[in-house]
Design a protein around this motif. Structure first.
Motif, PDB file in Angstrom:
ATOM      1  N   ASN A   1       0.805  -1.226   0.000  1.00  0.00           N
ATOM      2  CA  ASN A   1       0.000   0.000   0.000  1.00  0.00           C
ATOM      3  C   ASN A   1       0.835   1.271   0.000  1.00  0.00           C
ATOM      4  O   ASN A   1       0.438   2.283  -0.538  1.00  0.00           O
ATOM      5  N   ASP A   2       1.969   1.217   0.686  1.00  0.00           N
ATOM      6  CA  ASP A   2       2.785   2.433   0.757  1.00  0.00           C
ATOM      7  C   ASP A   2       4.267   2.061   0.661  1.00  0.00           C
ATOM      8  O   ASP A   2       4.590   0.893   0.443  1.00  0.00           O
ATOM      9  N   VAL A   3       5.106   3.079   0.829  1.00  0.00           N
ATOM     10  CA  VAL A   3       6.537   2.827   0.601  1.00  0.00           C
ATOM     11  C   VAL A   3       7.289   2.407   1.868  1.00  0.00           C
ATOM     12  O   VAL A   3       8.504   2.261   1.823  1.00  0.00           O
ATOM     13  N   SER A   4       6.584   2.183   2.968  1.00  0.00           N
ATOM     14  CA  SER A   4       7.321   1.848   4.198  1.00  0.00           C
ATOM     15  C   SER A   4       8.072   0.514   4.051  1.00  0.00           C
ATOM     16  O   SER A   4       9.183   0.370   4.567  1.00  0.00           O
ATOM     17  N   ALA A   5       7.464  -0.429   3.310  1.00  0.00           N
ATOM     18  CA  ALA A   5       8.156  -1.717   3.112  1.00  0.00           C
ATOM     19  C   ALA A   5       9.413  -1.514   2.266  1.00  0.00           C
ATOM     20  O   ALA A   5      10.443  -2.148   2.506  1.00  0.00           O
ATOM     21  N   ASN A   6       9.340  -0.580   1.264  1.00  0.00           N
ATOM     22  CA  ASN A   6      10.536  -0.287   0.452  1.00  0.00           C
ATOM     23  C   ASN A   6      11.657   0.221   1.357  1.00  0.00           C
ATOM     24  O   ASN A   6      12.801  -0.217   1.245  1.00  0.00           O
ATOM     25  N   TYR A   7      11.288   1.184   2.236  1.00  0.00           N
ATOM     26  CA  TYR A   7      12.305   1.763   3.120  1.00  0.00           C
ATOM     27  C   TYR A   7      12.958   0.677   3.980  1.00  0.00           C
ATOM     28  O   TYR A   7      14.176   0.688   4.187  1.00  0.00           O
ATOM     29  N   ALA A   8      12.144  -0.252   4.467  1.00  0.00           N
ATOM     30  CA  ALA A   8      12.683  -1.307   5.334  1.00  0.00           C
ATOM     31  C   ALA A   8      13.666  -2.187   4.553  1.00  0.00           C
ATOM     32  O   ALA A   8      14.738  -2.539   5.068  1.00  0.00           O
ATOM     33  N   ARG A   9      13.315  -2.506   3.298  1.00  0.00           N
ATOM     34  CA  ARG A   9      14.222  -3.353   2.498  1.00  0.00           C
ATOM     35  C   ARG A   9      15.532  -2.602   2.189  1.00  0.00           C
ATOM     36  O   ARG A   9      16.619  -3.159   2.312  1.00  0.00           O
ATOM     37  N   VAL A  10      15.382  -1.318   1.802  1.00  0.00           N
ATOM     38  CA  VAL A  10      16.567  -0.522   1.460  1.00  0.00           C
ATOM     39  C   VAL A  10      17.483  -0.414   2.687  1.00  0.00           C
ATOM     40  O   VAL A  10      18.706  -0.570   2.604  1.00  0.00           O
ATOM     41  N   ASP A  11      16.872  -0.191   3.831  1.00  0.00           N
ATOM     42  CA  ASP A  11      17.616  -0.080   5.076  1.00  0.00           C
ATOM     43  C   ASP A  11      18.398  -1.369   5.365  1.00  0.00           C
ATOM     44  O   ASP A  11      19.587  -1.331   5.699  1.00  0.00           O
ATOM     45  N   ALA A  12      17.710  -2.503   5.211  1.00  0.00           N
ATOM     46  CA  ALA A  12      18.353  -3.797   5.468  1.00  0.00           C
ATOM     47  C   ALA A  12      19.518  -4.007   4.494  1.00  0.00           C
ATOM     48  O   ALA A  12      20.606  -4.454   4.876  1.00  0.00           O
ATOM     49  N   PHE A  13      19.291  -3.648   3.239  1.00  0.00           N
ATOM     50  CA  PHE A  13      20.337  -3.813   2.214  1.00  0.00           C
ATOM     51  C   PHE A  13      21.572  -2.975   2.564  1.00  0.00           C
ATOM     52  O   PHE A  13      22.710  -3.466   2.530  1.00  0.00           O
ATOM     53  N   LEU A  14      21.331  -1.699   2.928  1.00  0.00           N
ATOM     54  CA  LEU A  14      22.465  -0.803   3.194  1.00  0.00           C
ATOM     55  C   LEU A  14      23.222  -1.222   4.456  1.00  0.00           C
ATOM     56  O   LEU A  14      24.446  -1.126   4.520  1.00  0.00           O
ATOM     57  N   LYS A  15      22.487  -1.723   5.452  1.00  0.00           N
ATOM     58  CA  LYS A  15      23.151  -2.190   6.691  1.00  0.00           C
ATOM     59  C   LYS A  15      24.054  -3.377   6.381  1.00  0.00           C
ATOM     60  O   LYS A  15      25.183  -3.475   6.858  1.00  0.00           O
TER      61      LYS A  15
END
Ligand code: FPP
Ligand code: MG
Length: 303
Positions: A273-287
């Protein structure tokens, strides 16, 4: 000569201090990059061997680093050896590698000094193209300086921007393959954050050449570019202050241009529905990426 010149020999004159105070009232570039060009022409001019020109070039780097630190610049990136430079004569390449080896050993022997001045060093480039002992000492320098957090120095060695961008794209592709990222998560912002070197504010090239030579192409999209006539070993604090002043004059215009550029934002993936899941994936990737790169914390400068 040492990379950190704190023996008093580089203390500014009263005129330089006065000028620095005036400059500090304006916006100081967070990240300054240098294409240190003109060492061989300098050597020819002084009728000394090429390597002497490069050695004088290293001394100038130590000076430029001090000028940057005195103004409060947080990050400095220098083009020390491009992957293209391997095409130079064997003698010159061997000489430059020996210079790097000696300077890196000296840097390692002065780790307390780097700690005292808060200098964190990162060597960026195609490490596998370098001799194994240089790779080892580069890794040691990064490790012993990774917690220093006043100023970061990126030394680009066996580097080209297109190689750096290709490596970042491969990391992102692996992230998608492993299911950490979805293709929808790939934005300009993700590519920027996956690159090893962050966005540059002011890029200076000496020696009168007006080109980027495959240096920080992505990171300099909105940089102020300053092309100066002096050969690198002749580059002076006044030349540097002149470039910073030009940057300050152009600052508002550059910020406006940046505002209109960031259109490639996150889109929710199918079924989300929104981009919060995108942010979580991007965050995990960058970490994950940060850990794979040796746990060097790139957030330290903003704390
Ligand atoms: C460009 O001038 C300079 C280089 C290819 C080498 C720069 C290296 C240093 C300043 C030493 C730094 C060393 C470490 C370990 C950080 P040029 O050779 O293209 O000279 P030209 O333009 O006059 O031909
Ligand atoms: Mg050159």
């Amino acid at each position: 000569m040492s990379l950190i010149r704190d023996d008093g020999s580089l203390e500014p004159s009263w005129a330089q201090s006065l000028f620095a105070r005036i400059i500090k009232r304006g916006k100081i570039p967070r990240h300054v990059a240098f294409i240190m060009d003109g060492n061989r022409r300098y050597a020819a001019k002084k009728q000394v061997v090429k390597l002497e020109g490069h050695s004088k070039g290293f001394d100038k780097l130590a000076e430029a680093l001090k000028w940057c630190q005195d103004l409060g610049v947080e990050e400095v990136t220098v083009y020390a050896f491009s992957a293209e430079n391997f095409k130079r004569s064997k003698d010159e390449v061997d000489g430059l590698m020996e210079l790097a080896r000696q300077k890196f050993e000296r840097i390692m022997s002065e780790k307390e000094k780097l700690e005292e001045h808060g200098v964190c060093i990162k060597i960026v480039g195609e490490m596998k193209l370098l001799a194994s002992d240089i790779q080892e000492i580069a890794a040691k320098i990064e490790n012993v300086t990774k917690l220093n957090h006043k100023c970061r120095l990126n030394i680009c060695l066996a580097y080209t921007s297109r190689l750096e961008i290709s490596a970042a794209i491969r990391e992102i592709a692996t992230g998608v393959e492993q299911g950490i990222l979805l293709p929808e998560d790939i934005t300009e912002d993700l590519i920027t954050k996956t690159l090893e070197i962050p966005t540059v504010d002011l890029l200076i090239r000496t020696s009168g050449e007006v080109r980027l030579s495959d240096f920080l192409l992505w990171q300099s999209s909105f940089s102020y570019l300053s092309f100066l006539k002096p050969l690198w070993p002749e580059f002076s604090i006044w030349d540097f202050y002149g470039s910073v002043l030009q940057y300050q004059r152009a600052f508002d215009k550059i910020e406006n241009a940046k505002e209109y550029s960031n259109i490639n934002t996150l889109e929710p993936a199918d079924g989300e529905n929104d981009v919060s899941a995108n942010y979580a994936r991007v965050d995990a990737f960058l970490k994950n990426l940060k850990l794979e790169r040796g746990g060097i914390n790139t957030d330290i400068l903003s704390t």
